[in-house]
Write an enzyme that holds these catalytic residues in place. Structure first.
Site, PDB file in Angstrom:
ATOM      1  N   SER A 178       0.851  -1.184   0.000  1.00 45.21           N
ATOM      2  CA  SER A 178       0.000   0.000   0.000  1.00 45.21           C
ATOM      3  C   SER A 178       0.886   1.234   0.000  1.00 45.21           C
ATOM      4  O   SER A 178       2.111   1.139  -0.014  1.00 45.21           O
ATOM      5  CB  SER A 178      -0.908   0.009   1.241  1.00 45.21           C
ATOM      6  OG  SER A 178      -0.122   0.092   2.423  1.00 45.21           O
ATOM      7  N   LYS A 179       0.256   2.406   0.034  1.00 46.58           N
ATOM      8  CA  LYS A 179       1.039   3.641  -0.007  1.00 46.58           C
ATOM      9  C   LYS A 179       1.997   3.750   1.165  1.00 46.58           C
ATOM     10  O   LYS A 179       3.098   4.284   1.032  1.00 46.58           O
ATOM     11  CB  LYS A 179       0.094   4.853  -0.032  1.00 46.58           C
ATOM     12  CG  LYS A 179      -0.623   5.035  -1.362  1.00 46.58           C
ATOM     13  CD  LYS A 179      -1.460   6.303  -1.368  1.00 46.58           C
ATOM     14  CE  LYS A 179      -2.141   6.499  -2.722  1.00 46.58           C
ATOM     15  NZ  LYS A 179      -2.954   7.736  -2.760  1.00 46.58           N
ATOM     16  N   ARG A 180       1.600   3.234   2.310  1.00 48.01           N
ATOM     17  CA  ARG A 180       2.482   3.350   3.470  1.00 48.01           C
ATOM     18  C   ARG A 180       3.723   2.469   3.328  1.00 48.01           C
ATOM     19  O   ARG A 180       4.723   2.678   4.000  1.00 48.01           O
ATOM     20  CB  ARG A 180       1.736   2.995   4.752  1.00 48.01           C
ATOM     21  CG  ARG A 180       1.291   1.556   4.868  1.00 48.01           C
ATOM     22  CD  ARG A 180       0.376   1.354   6.079  1.00 48.01           C
ATOM     23  NE  ARG A 180      -0.152   0.013   6.148  1.00 48.01           N
ATOM     24  CZ  ARG A 180       0.441  -0.991   6.761  1.00 48.01           C
ATOM     25  NH1 ARG A 180       1.619  -0.793   7.337  1.00 48.01           N
ATOM     26  NH2 ARG A 180      -0.107  -2.187   6.794  1.00 48.01           N
ATOM     27  N   HIS A 181       3.662   1.456   2.438  1.00 52.35           N
ATOM     28  CA  HIS A 181       4.826   0.608   2.202  1.00 52.35           C
ATOM     29  C   HIS A 181       5.715   1.153   1.087  1.00 52.35           C
ATOM     30  O   HIS A 181       6.847   0.722   0.935  1.00 52.35           O
ATOM     31  CB  HIS A 181       4.386  -0.804   1.777  1.00 52.35           C
ATOM     32  CG  HIS A 181       3.597  -1.541   2.811  1.00 52.35           C
ATOM     33  ND1 HIS A 181       2.240  -1.775   2.680  1.00 52.35           N
ATOM     34  CD2 HIS A 181       3.958  -2.098   3.993  1.00 52.35           C
ATOM     35  CE1 HIS A 181       1.809  -2.463   3.729  1.00 52.35           C
ATOM     36  NE2 HIS A 181       2.824  -2.667   4.539  1.00 52.35           N
ATOM     37  N   GLY A 182       5.187   2.025   0.262  1.00 50.89           N
ATOM     38  CA  GLY A 182       5.947   2.520  -0.875  1.00 50.89           C
ATOM     39  C   GLY A 182       5.254   2.306  -2.205  1.00 50.89           C
ATOM     40  O   GLY A 182       5.861   2.474  -3.256  1.00 50.89           O
TER      41      GLY A 182
END
Length: 472
Positions: free
Chosen positions: A242-246
């Site tokens: 997801s966005k929090r992972h990159g």
């Protein structure tokens, strides 16, 4: 000839997963001396945007993944889809379905209540001896593919191996919506057929679509491509990326100061390897790449590993190229490098200390715009015993030859003459001139800064250094 394709939907940016799929598909075509096709699957009219199309094209261009044909756009091929649908209808492989959304929802609810898998029940499917009702007024039909009831579909996935699905597990999928726009599973079949795609490399979220697409290809008498389904990318915590992972746009990585070759190198290693090789060029990757060696299991995205790899590429990058990349960032800070030290040479000294271009630009600005140090820094690093040495240096700077060996010896001699260690003079000198105690070799930096600017900065900051010392 081997022909592969990358077929993103323009409902968002080109993200990490899509970029890796594009890379693998592109590399296989290049390895086999084939052709790589770019296709934009824009039939999702509600979510597709021109901005997303441009983001995909820009992302591919930045990564250097060039295509031999395209970009093709599905919405420009409506007449072709209609012709193929008519062919399927005429041959009895497709039919009109007048079931309303409300009917279908009621049907699914009843199936789930009975513990059954929700699926279309074939109520409008023509069968020998079956009488269909008259089409209801006011209902725009969809067109469904008439999936064979018997038999099974077996295909050999280049990554996952043989996969078999019974046709009894598949229902009659919609291939054309009520507005005449083809669905994904139909459009992709016609496109792959027309564009002579020999190998389909795509994410494994499409594995379940493959038997459906093969059935349509068989009904059309079209050749069946070889499929390779690439496992997904997970975050470090094992959750879907997801966005929090990159999982952001590849162009955001560009904006955050990553080099395209570093990102490509990292993506290549997500689920594929060549021995213990961690760092390699795109040409090496193409030479080594084998779709069959892609891992069967999901890869995990490690932002720290990507940053480390980018640092290695920055160290080796051409100084002039990095200077060109750094100029927009400097300009955004109101800095014109033409008014200060030679940018190429300065980058040559600083690049080994940076992990990204953004860090490099941030490190550059103190050499073009004087920054005054925190008085607390002077109090911590400047001693009263060093003051006479600095005053002697100021006089010497105005007269000595301005080259690195001479300046280096001058600073050493001055420190020795006053009984100081190099750190007792070097660190405060950096604070005076640059506002930071961390710079590359002081003699080389002084050469780049120049005599005139060095003296100006010294005279500007030295009174503040003395005042901070007096407060100690």
């Amino acid at each position: 000839m081997v022909r592969t394709r990358f077929a993103p939907s323009p409902t968002g940016y080109l993200h990490i997963g899509g970029a890796r799929t594009a890379l693998f598909s592109w590399a296989f075509a290049r390895k086999m001396g084939g052709e790589f096709v770019l296709r934009i699957e824009d039939t999702d009219l509600e979510r597709s945007t021109q901005a997303s199309v441009q983001a995909i094209l820009d992302g591919m261009a930045w990564l250097g993944l060039d295509w031999d044909e395209g970009p093709y756009y599905q919405m420009r091929r409506m007449e072709r889809y209609k012709a193929v649908v008519d062919q399927l209808l005429e041959a009895g492989h497709a039919y009109y379905c007048y079931a309303s959304k409300e009917e279908l929802e009621t049907m699914r609810e009843a199936q789930m209540a009975r513990g059954e898998k929700p699926r279309y029940d074939g109520r409008w499917r023509p069968e020998p001896g079956k009488t269909l009702p008259a089409p209801p007024a006011g209902v725009t039909p969809v067109i469904r593919f008439k999936t064979p009831r018997d038999g099974e579909i077996t295909f050999h996935d280049m990554i996952k191996g043989p996969i078999t699905v019974a046709n009894a597990e598949l229902d009659d999928l919609v291939i054309v919506r009520g507005d005449g726009v083809p669905t994904y599973n139909f459009g992709v079949v016609v496109d792959d057929w027309d564009m002579r795609i020999s190998h389909v490399v795509r994410g494994d979220d499409h594995v379940n679509n493959t038997p459906r697409q093969i059935n349509i290809l068989k009904a059309l008498g079209a050749p069946i491509p070889t499929y390779a389904h690439v496992p997904m990318i997970l975050g470090q915590d094992g959750q879907r990326l997801s966005k929090r992972h990159g999982a952001v746009s590849v162009l955001q990585y560009r904006d955050e100061g990553f080099l395209p070759e570093a990102l490509l190198n990292y993506l290549a290693r997500l689920g594929w390897s060549h021995g213990d090789e961690e760092k390699f060029s795109l040409d090496q990757f193409v030479e080594w790449f084998d779709v069959g060696h892609v891992s069967h299991s999901a890869a995990r995205f490690d932002a720290a590993k990507l940053t480390w790899l980018n640092q290695q590429y920055l160290k080796e990058a051409d100084d002039g190229r990095l200077a060109d990349l750094a100029r927009p960032g400097l300009a955004a800070q109101g800095i014109d490098p033409a008014t200060g030290p030679d940018l190429d040479a300065l980058i040559g000294l600083l690049k080994e200390r940076a992990s990204t271009l953004v860090e490099l630009v941030d490190a550059l600005h103190v050499y073009y715009r004087q920054t005054l140090a925190d008085p607390a820094e002077f109090r911590a690093k400047l001693t009263s015993q060093a003051v006479p040495a600095f005053e002697q240096l100021r006089t010497a700077f105005a007269e000595t030859a301005w080259d690195a060996p001479t300046l280096n010896q001058l600073i050493k001699d001055t420190a020795q003459a006053h009984g100081l260690k190099m750190g007792q003079i070097g660190m405060p000198l950096r604070l005076v001139l640059f506002g930071t105690a961390q710079t590359p070799s002081i003699d080389r930096i002084l050469v780049l800064l120049g005599r005139e600017e060095t003296l100006r900065r010294f005279d500007s900051a030295w009174p503040g250094a003395l005042a901070a010392l007096a407060e100690a």
